[in-house]
Scaffold this active site. Sequence first.
Site, PDB file in Angstrom:
ATOM      1  N   GLU A   1      13.505 -10.837 -18.419  1.00 45.94           N
ATOM      2  CA  GLU A   1      14.955 -10.752 -18.197  1.00 45.94           C
ATOM      3  C   GLU A   1      15.205  -9.891 -16.968  1.00 45.94           C
ATOM      4  O   GLU A   1      14.689  -8.775 -16.887  1.00 45.94           O
ATOM      5  CB  GLU A   1      15.610 -10.118 -19.433  1.00 45.94           C
ATOM      6  CG  GLU A   1      17.096  -9.882 -19.267  1.00 45.94           C
ATOM      7  CD  GLU A   1      17.744  -9.243 -20.495  1.00 45.94           C
ATOM      8  OE1 GLU A   1      17.290  -9.496 -21.641  1.00 45.94           O
ATOM      9  OE2 GLU A   1      18.713  -8.484 -20.294  1.00 45.94           O
TER      10      GLU A   1
ATOM     11  N   ASN B   1      17.617 -14.568 -14.993  1.00 44.41           N
ATOM     12  CA  ASN B   1      18.868 -13.817 -14.964  1.00 44.41           C
ATOM     13  C   ASN B   1      19.915 -14.700 -15.632  1.00 44.41           C
ATOM     14  O   ASN B   1      20.433 -15.643 -15.013  1.00 44.41           O
ATOM     15  CB  ASN B   1      19.272 -13.486 -13.524  1.00 44.41           C
ATOM     16  CG  ASN B   1      20.495 -12.589 -13.473  1.00 44.41           C
ATOM     17  OD1 ASN B   1      21.198 -12.436 -14.464  1.00 44.41           O
ATOM     18  ND2 ASN B   1      20.764 -12.020 -12.312  1.00 44.41           N
TER      19      ASN B   1
ATOM     20  N   ARG C   1      29.847 -13.376  -4.065  1.00 38.30           N
ATOM     21  CA  ARG C   1      30.466 -12.811  -5.260  1.00 38.30           C
ATOM     22  C   ARG C   1      30.303 -11.289  -5.296  1.00 38.30           C
ATOM     23  O   ARG C   1      29.171 -10.788  -5.255  1.00 38.30           O
ATOM     24  CB  ARG C   1      29.726 -13.418  -6.455  1.00 38.30           C
ATOM     25  CG  ARG C   1      30.034 -12.811  -7.773  1.00 38.30           C
ATOM     26  CD  ARG C   1      29.000 -13.226  -8.816  1.00 38.30           C
ATOM     27  NE  ARG C   1      29.426 -12.771 -10.115  1.00 38.30           N
ATOM     28  CZ  ARG C   1      28.616 -12.654 -11.147  1.00 38.30           C
ATOM     29  NH1 ARG C   1      27.343 -12.982 -11.057  1.00 38.30           N
ATOM     30  NH2 ARG C   1      29.083 -12.211 -12.298  1.00 38.30           N
TER      31      ARG C   1
ATOM     32  N   ALA D   1      26.175 -13.496 -17.596  1.00 39.66           N
ATOM     33  CA  ALA D   1      26.976 -13.061 -18.750  1.00 39.66           C
ATOM     34  C   ALA D   1      26.450 -13.620 -20.074  1.00 39.66           C
ATOM     35  O   ALA D   1      26.679 -13.025 -21.139  1.00 39.66           O
ATOM     36  CB  ALA D   1      28.429 -13.468 -18.542  1.00 39.66           C
TER      37      ALA D   1
ATOM     38  N   ARG E   1      28.162  -4.942 -21.366  1.00 41.75           N
ATOM     39  CA  ARG E   1      26.948  -5.395 -20.668  1.00 41.75           C
ATOM     40  C   ARG E   1      25.701  -4.657 -21.144  1.00 41.75           C
ATOM     41  O   ARG E   1      24.586  -4.936 -20.690  1.00 41.75           O
ATOM     42  CB  ARG E   1      27.097  -5.201 -19.147  1.00 41.75           C
ATOM     43  CG  ARG E   1      28.184  -6.037 -18.531  1.00 41.75           C
ATOM     44  CD  ARG E   1      28.200  -5.893 -17.012  1.00 41.75           C
ATOM     45  NE  ARG E   1      29.508  -6.209 -16.480  1.00 41.75           N
ATOM     46  CZ  ARG E   1      29.946  -7.442 -16.204  1.00 41.75           C
ATOM     47  NH1 ARG E   1      29.169  -8.480 -16.393  1.00 41.75           N
ATOM     48  NH2 ARG E   1      31.167  -7.641 -15.734  1.00 41.75           N
TER      49      ARG E   1
ATOM     50  N   ARG F   1      27.289  -0.012 -16.189  1.00 45.12           N
ATOM     51  CA  ARG F   1      28.522  -0.793 -16.092  1.00 45.12           C
ATOM     52  C   ARG F   1      29.249  -0.820 -17.451  1.00 45.12           C
ATOM     53  O   ARG F   1      29.002   0.021 -18.293  1.00 45.12           O
ATOM     54  CB  ARG F   1      28.174  -2.191 -15.582  1.00 45.12           C
ATOM     55  CG  ARG F   1      27.494  -2.138 -14.200  1.00 45.12           C
ATOM     56  CD  ARG F   1      27.202  -3.508 -13.661  1.00 45.12           C
ATOM     57  NE  ARG F   1      28.437  -4.254 -13.426  1.00 45.12           N
ATOM     58  CZ  ARG F   1      28.473  -5.574 -13.202  1.00 45.12           C
ATOM     59  NH1 ARG F   1      27.345  -6.279 -13.172  1.00 45.12           N
ATOM     60  NH2 ARG F   1      29.621  -6.177 -12.991  1.00 45.12           N
TER      61      ARG F   1
ATOM     62  N   TYR G   1      26.583  -7.083  -6.169  1.00 43.17           N
ATOM     63  CA  TYR G   1      25.438  -8.011  -6.171  1.00 43.17           C
ATOM     64  C   TYR G   1      24.773  -8.194  -4.800  1.00 43.17           C
ATOM     65  O   TYR G   1      23.795  -8.931  -4.698  1.00 43.17           O
ATOM     66  CB  TYR G   1      25.891  -9.370  -6.723  1.00 43.17           C
ATOM     67  CG  TYR G   1      26.379  -9.277  -8.157  1.00 43.17           C
ATOM     68  CD1 TYR G   1      25.507  -8.930  -9.173  1.00 43.17           C
ATOM     69  CD2 TYR G   1      27.717  -9.506  -8.486  1.00 43.17           C
ATOM     70  CE1 TYR G   1      25.945  -8.819 -10.488  1.00 43.17           C
ATOM     71  CE2 TYR G   1      28.164  -9.406  -9.792  1.00 43.17           C
ATOM     72  CZ  TYR G   1      27.277  -9.056 -10.786  1.00 43.17           C
ATOM     73  OH  TYR G   1      27.701  -8.946 -12.085  1.00 43.17           O
TER      74      TYR G   1
ATOM     75  N   HIS H   1      18.211  -8.423 -14.060  1.00 43.47           N
ATOM     76  CA  HIS H   1      19.594  -8.254 -13.606  1.00 43.47           C
ATOM     77  C   HIS H   1      19.570  -7.580 -12.248  1.00 43.47           C
ATOM     78  O   HIS H   1      18.752  -6.677 -12.008  1.00 43.47           O
ATOM     79  CB  HIS H   1      20.403  -7.396 -14.592  1.00 43.47           C
ATOM     80  CG  HIS H   1      20.437  -7.997 -15.950  1.00 43.47           C
ATOM     81  ND1 HIS H   1      21.220  -9.080 -16.249  1.00 43.47           N
ATOM     82  CD2 HIS H   1      19.739  -7.693 -17.064  1.00 43.47           C
ATOM     83  CE1 HIS H   1      21.013  -9.423 -17.509  1.00 43.47           C
ATOM     84  NE2 HIS H   1      20.116  -8.602 -18.027  1.00 43.47           N
ATOM     85  N   ILE H   2      20.483  -8.006 -11.417  1.00 42.88           N
ATOM     86  CA  ILE H   2      20.594  -7.429 -10.077  1.00 42.88           C
ATOM     87  C   ILE H   2      21.209  -6.032 -10.178  1.00 42.88           C
ATOM     88  O   ILE H   2      20.718  -5.070  -9.590  1.00 42.88           O
ATOM     89  CB  ILE H   2      21.461  -8.356  -9.195  1.00 42.88           C
ATOM     90  CG1 ILE H   2      20.755  -9.712  -9.046  1.00 42.88           C
ATOM     91  CG2 ILE H   2      21.746  -7.715  -7.837  1.00 42.88           C
ATOM     92  CD1 ILE H   2      21.666 -10.835  -8.592  1.00 42.88           C
ATOM     93  N   SER H   3      22.284  -5.938 -10.934  1.00 40.31           N
ATOM     94  CA  SER H   3      22.952  -4.640 -11.111  1.00 40.31           C
ATOM     95  C   SER H   3      22.297  -3.885 -12.270  1.00 40.31           C
ATOM     96  O   SER H   3      21.579  -4.473 -13.088  1.00 40.31           O
ATOM     97  CB  SER H   3      24.437  -4.862 -11.408  1.00 40.31           C
ATOM     98  OG  SER H   3      24.594  -5.564 -12.635  1.00 40.31           O
TER      99      SER H   3
ATOM    100  N   ASP I   1      17.664 -17.763 -28.753  1.00 45.25           N
ATOM    101  CA  ASP I   1      16.796 -18.569 -29.621  1.00 45.25           C
ATOM    102  C   ASP I   1      15.837 -19.426 -28.799  1.00 45.25           C
ATOM    103  O   ASP I   1      14.676 -19.606 -29.177  1.00 45.25           O
ATOM    104  CB  ASP I   1      17.634 -19.489 -30.520  1.00 45.25           C
ATOM    105  CG  ASP I   1      18.281 -18.746 -31.685  1.00 45.25           C
ATOM    106  OD1 ASP I   1      17.961 -17.560 -31.900  1.00 45.25           O
ATOM    107  OD2 ASP I   1      19.104 -19.369 -32.386  1.00 45.25           O
TER     108      ASP I   1
ATOM    109  N   HIS J   1      24.620 -11.452 -22.682  1.00 43.30           N
ATOM    110  CA  HIS J   1      25.324 -10.586 -23.633  1.00 43.30           C
ATOM    111  C   HIS J   1      25.974 -11.365 -24.773  1.00 43.30           C
ATOM    112  O   HIS J   1      26.496 -10.766 -25.711  1.00 43.30           O
ATOM    113  CB  HIS J   1      26.412  -9.783 -22.890  1.00 43.30           C
ATOM    114  CG  HIS J   1      25.957  -9.252 -21.560  1.00 43.30           C
ATOM    115  ND1 HIS J   1      24.926  -8.342 -21.450  1.00 43.30           N
ATOM    116  CD2 HIS J   1      26.366  -9.515 -20.283  1.00 43.30           C
ATOM    117  CE1 HIS J   1      24.739  -8.065 -20.158  1.00 43.30           C
ATOM    118  NE2 HIS J   1      25.597  -8.770 -19.433  1.00 43.30           N
TER     119      HIS J   1
ATOM    120  N   PRO K   1      25.172 -18.343 -15.200  1.00 44.01           N
ATOM    121  CA  PRO K   1      26.513 -18.547 -14.656  1.00 44.01           C
ATOM    122  C   PRO K   1      26.912 -17.559 -13.558  1.00 44.01           C
ATOM    123  O   PRO K   1      26.593 -16.381 -13.639  1.00 44.01           O
ATOM    124  CB  PRO K   1      27.423 -18.378 -15.883  1.00 44.01           C
ATOM    125  CG  PRO K   1      26.609 -17.653 -16.884  1.00 44.01           C
ATOM    126  CD  PRO K   1      25.184 -18.050 -16.635  1.00 44.01           C
ATOM    127  N   ASN K   2      27.595 -18.124 -12.593  1.00 38.98           N
ATOM    128  CA  ASN K   2      28.177 -17.395 -11.452  1.00 38.98           C
ATOM    129  C   ASN K   2      27.151 -16.938 -10.418  1.00 38.98           C
ATOM    130  O   ASN K   2      27.515 -16.421  -9.361  1.00 38.98           O
ATOM    131  CB  ASN K   2      29.023 -16.190 -11.927  1.00 38.98           C
ATOM    132  CG  ASN K   2      30.174 -16.650 -12.793  1.00 38.98           C
ATOM    133  OD1 ASN K   2      30.956 -17.486 -12.364  1.00 38.98           O
ATOM    134  ND2 ASN K   2      30.266 -16.151 -14.015  1.00 38.98           N
TER     135      ASN K   2
END
Length: 139
Positions: free
Chosen positions: A95, A71, A17, A74, A108, A104, A22, A97-99, A84, A77, A9-10
Amino acid sequence: MKILILNGPNLNLLGKREPGIYGSASAEDIFNELKQLHPSVTFTYFQSNVEGELVNKLHEVGFDYDGIVFNAGAYTHTSIAIADAVAGIKTPVIEVHISNVYAREEYRHKSLMAKNCAGIITGFGMKSYALAVHHLLSK
Ligand code: DQA
Protein backbone atom coordinates in the site's frame (compact mmCIF):
# COMPACT_ATOMS: atom_id res chain seq x y z
CA MET A 1 9.95 -9.89 -12.58
CA LYS A 2 6.52 -8.40 -13.22
CA ILE A 3 5.23 -5.51 -11.15
CA LEU A 4 1.91 -3.72 -11.46
CA ILE A 5 1.66 -0.06 -10.47
CA LEU A 6 -2.00 0.36 -9.60
CA ASN A 7 -3.60 3.74 -8.96
CA GLY A 8 -7.13 4.36 -7.73
CA PRO A 9 -9.53 7.29 -7.93
CA ASN A 10 -8.40 10.81 -8.78
CA LEU A 11 -4.80 9.72 -9.29
CA ASN A 12 -5.26 10.26 -13.03
CA LEU A 13 -5.10 13.95 -12.06
CA LEU A 14 -1.60 13.72 -10.56
CA GLY A 15 0.40 16.78 -11.56
CA LYS A 16 -2.78 18.88 -11.73
CA ARG A 17 -4.55 17.85 -8.53
CA GLU A 18 -3.73 19.77 -5.32
CA PRO A 19 -0.01 20.09 -6.19
CA GLY A 20 0.75 21.39 -2.69
CA ILE A 21 -0.15 17.92 -1.39
CA TYR A 22 0.57 15.59 -4.30
CA GLY A 23 3.37 17.42 -6.15
CA SER A 24 3.72 18.35 -9.79
CA ALA A 25 4.75 15.02 -11.36
CA SER A 26 2.20 13.10 -13.41
CA ALA A 27 1.54 9.38 -13.10
CA GLU A 28 3.31 8.97 -16.43
CA ASP A 29 6.41 10.69 -14.97
CA ILE A 30 6.43 8.24 -12.06
CA PHE A 31 5.97 5.25 -14.32
CA ASN A 32 8.73 6.35 -16.73
CA GLU A 33 11.13 6.96 -13.85
CA LEU A 34 10.52 3.47 -12.48
CA LYS A 35 11.16 1.93 -15.89
CA GLN A 36 14.39 3.91 -16.21
CA LEU A 37 15.56 2.94 -12.72
CA HIS A 38 14.83 -0.78 -13.25
CA PRO A 39 15.12 -1.66 -16.94
CA SER A 40 15.07 -5.41 -16.23
CA VAL A 41 11.64 -5.25 -14.55
CA THR A 42 8.44 -5.54 -16.57
CA PHE A 43 6.22 -2.75 -15.24
CA THR A 44 2.53 -2.46 -16.05
CA TYR A 45 0.47 0.59 -15.16
CA PHE A 46 -3.26 0.71 -14.53
CA GLN A 47 -5.44 3.47 -13.10
CA SER A 48 -9.18 3.54 -12.55
CA ASN A 49 -11.69 5.72 -10.78
CA VAL A 50 -14.04 2.72 -10.59
CA GLU A 51 -13.87 0.42 -7.55
CA GLY A 52 -14.89 -2.75 -9.45
CA GLU A 53 -12.27 -2.18 -12.14
CA LEU A 54 -9.58 -2.09 -9.45
CA VAL A 55 -10.96 -5.34 -7.98
CA ASN A 56 -10.95 -6.92 -11.46
CA LYS A 57 -7.34 -5.86 -12.06
CA LEU A 58 -6.24 -7.33 -8.71
CA HIS A 59 -7.90 -10.64 -9.69
CA GLU A 60 -6.38 -10.54 -13.18
CA VAL A 61 -2.73 -10.15 -12.14
CA GLY A 62 -2.84 -11.37 -8.54
CA PHE A 63 -1.88 -15.00 -9.22
CA ASP A 64 0.84 -14.27 -11.72
CA TYR A 65 2.70 -11.03 -10.99
CA ASP A 66 5.56 -10.72 -8.48
CA GLY A 67 4.27 -7.58 -6.82
CA ILE A 68 1.60 -4.89 -6.86
CA VAL A 69 2.32 -1.33 -5.74
CA PHE A 70 -1.14 -0.02 -4.95
CA ASN A 71 -2.27 3.51 -4.21
CA ALA A 72 -5.99 2.97 -3.73
CA GLY A 73 -6.60 6.68 -3.05
CA ALA A 74 -9.78 7.31 -1.07
CA TYR A 75 -10.87 3.65 -1.49
CA THR A 76 -8.10 2.79 0.96
CA HIS A 77 -10.28 4.20 3.70
CA THR A 78 -13.69 2.94 2.55
CA SER A 79 -13.60 -0.16 0.36
CA ILE A 80 -14.23 -3.58 1.87
CA ALA A 81 -14.35 -5.00 -1.67
CA ILE A 82 -10.78 -3.85 -2.40
CA ALA A 83 -9.55 -5.03 1.01
CA ASP A 84 -11.11 -8.45 0.32
CA ALA A 85 -9.57 -8.61 -3.17
CA VAL A 86 -6.11 -7.88 -1.72
CA ALA A 87 -6.66 -10.66 0.84
CA GLY A 88 -7.81 -13.09 -1.84
CA ILE A 89 -4.83 -12.95 -4.19
CA LYS A 90 -1.35 -14.49 -3.96
CA THR A 91 0.79 -11.58 -5.24
CA PRO A 92 2.11 -9.36 -2.43
CA VAL A 93 0.55 -5.91 -2.39
CA ILE A 94 2.29 -2.85 -0.99
CA GLU A 95 0.00 0.00 0.00
CA VAL A 96 1.44 3.36 -0.94
CA HIS A 97 0.40 6.96 -0.43
CA ILE A 98 2.04 10.08 -1.76
CA SER A 99 1.01 12.21 1.20
CA ASN A 100 1.50 11.32 4.85
CA VAL A 101 -2.06 10.22 5.56
CA TYR A 102 -1.42 10.33 9.33
CA ALA A 103 -0.68 14.06 9.12
CA ARG A 104 -4.04 14.69 7.44
CA GLU A 105 -7.75 14.35 8.28
CA GLU A 106 -8.65 11.62 10.75
CA TYR A 107 -10.73 9.75 8.19
CA ARG A 108 -7.50 9.10 6.28
CA HIS A 109 -5.86 7.42 9.28
CA LYS A 110 -7.80 4.18 8.76
CA SER A 111 -6.89 1.77 5.98
CA LEU A 112 -9.23 -1.17 5.45
CA MET A 113 -6.71 -2.93 3.21
CA ALA A 114 -3.53 -2.42 5.28
CA LYS A 115 -3.76 -5.67 7.22
CA ASN A 116 -3.87 -7.62 3.98
CA CYS A 117 -0.81 -5.86 2.53
CA ALA A 118 2.88 -6.75 2.84
CA GLY A 119 3.51 -3.23 4.15
CA ILE A 120 2.63 0.43 3.86
CA ILE A 121 4.64 3.39 2.59
CA THR A 122 3.14 6.80 3.16
CA GLY A 123 4.36 10.37 2.93
CA PHE A 124 7.39 10.24 0.66
CA GLY A 125 5.81 11.94 -2.32
CA MET A 126 6.39 10.23 -5.64
CA LYS A 127 9.29 8.37 -4.03
CA SER A 128 6.73 6.24 -2.18
CA TYR A 129 6.30 4.16 -5.35
CA ALA A 130 10.07 3.71 -5.87
CA LEU A 131 10.51 2.66 -2.23
CA ALA A 132 7.83 0.00 -2.64
CA VAL A 133 9.49 -1.30 -5.81
CA HIS A 134 12.83 -1.32 -3.98
CA HIS A 135 11.33 -3.63 -1.36
CA LEU A 136 9.90 -6.01 -3.97
CA LEU A 137 13.29 -6.21 -5.71
CA SER A 138 15.18 -6.85 -2.49
CA LYS A 139 13.10 -9.91 -1.56
C1 DQA B 1 -3.66 9.27 -1.19
C2 DQA B 1 -4.23 9.62 0.19
C3 DQA B 1 -5.72 9.37 0.21
O1 DQA B 1 -6.25 9.70 1.49
C4 DQA B 1 -6.42 10.22 -0.83
O2 DQA B 1 -7.80 9.97 -0.85
C5 DQA B 1 -5.83 10.09 -2.18
C6 DQA B 1 -4.38 10.00 -2.32
C7 DQA B 1 -2.15 9.62 -1.30
O3 DQA B 1 -1.52 9.12 -2.23
O4 DQA B 1 -1.63 10.39 -0.50
O5 DQA B 1 -6.52 10.10 -3.19
O6 DQA B 1 -3.78 7.86 -1.38
